[in-house]
Design an enzyme around this catalytic site. Sequence first.
Site, PDB file in Angstrom:
ATOM      1  CB  VAL A  46      18.462  43.256  55.672  1.00  0.00           C
ATOM      2  CG1 VAL A  46      18.309  42.391  54.434  1.00  0.00           C
ATOM      3  CG2 VAL A  46      18.392  42.406  56.924  1.00  0.00           C
ATOM      4  CB  ALA A  49      23.817  42.936  54.741  1.00  0.00           C
ATOM      5  CD  GLU A  50      19.797  41.952  48.373  1.00  0.00           C
ATOM      6  OE1 GLU A  50      19.473  41.864  47.177  1.00  0.00           O
ATOM      7  OE2 GLU A  50      19.057  41.599  49.310  1.00  0.00           O
ATOM      8  CB  THR A  51      24.017  47.833  49.516  1.00  0.00           C
ATOM      9  OG1 THR A  51      22.620  48.145  49.452  1.00  0.00           O
ATOM     10  CG2 THR A  51      24.811  48.862  48.734  1.00  0.00           C
ATOM     11  CB  SER A  54      24.557  43.742  45.218  1.00  0.00           C
ATOM     12  OG  SER A  54      23.541  42.889  45.682  1.00  0.00           O
TER      13      SER A  54
END
Length: 128
Positions: A46, A49-51, A54
């Site tokens: 996760v 994924a968020e990295t 963003s």
Amino acid sequence: MEFHNTLMEALEIEFIEIGEGKVIATMPVNNKTRQPFGYLHGGASVALAETVASIGAAALIDNEKEICFGLEINANHIRSKRDGVVTATAEVVHHGKSTMVWTIDIVDEEGQLICMSRCTVAVVPKKK
């Protein structure tokens, strides 16, 4: 891009491509990214994924006037992994003025799906 003293550095995330609406990055499956039972930690997936979502969003905004933050993320962990490298590919599916939605697939070296995620990123004015 280098990200010293960040989660990206701690997890050894490396960017392969940062394009308009698409980001690709890798992360090793090692002692920094495994859970206690020896498998890739879902939280590490996760974080990857968020990295990528963003960083992709940041590439699409006016960084002089705006900043972006993860607003919501979900993930389905499809397959486990003990070692090696995973690759995340993020693609923008909605590019609005105040939000973006990204889909992220994380695969192993053979292209097998490890995790699929969707991340909503908020775009807000920078405070003066």
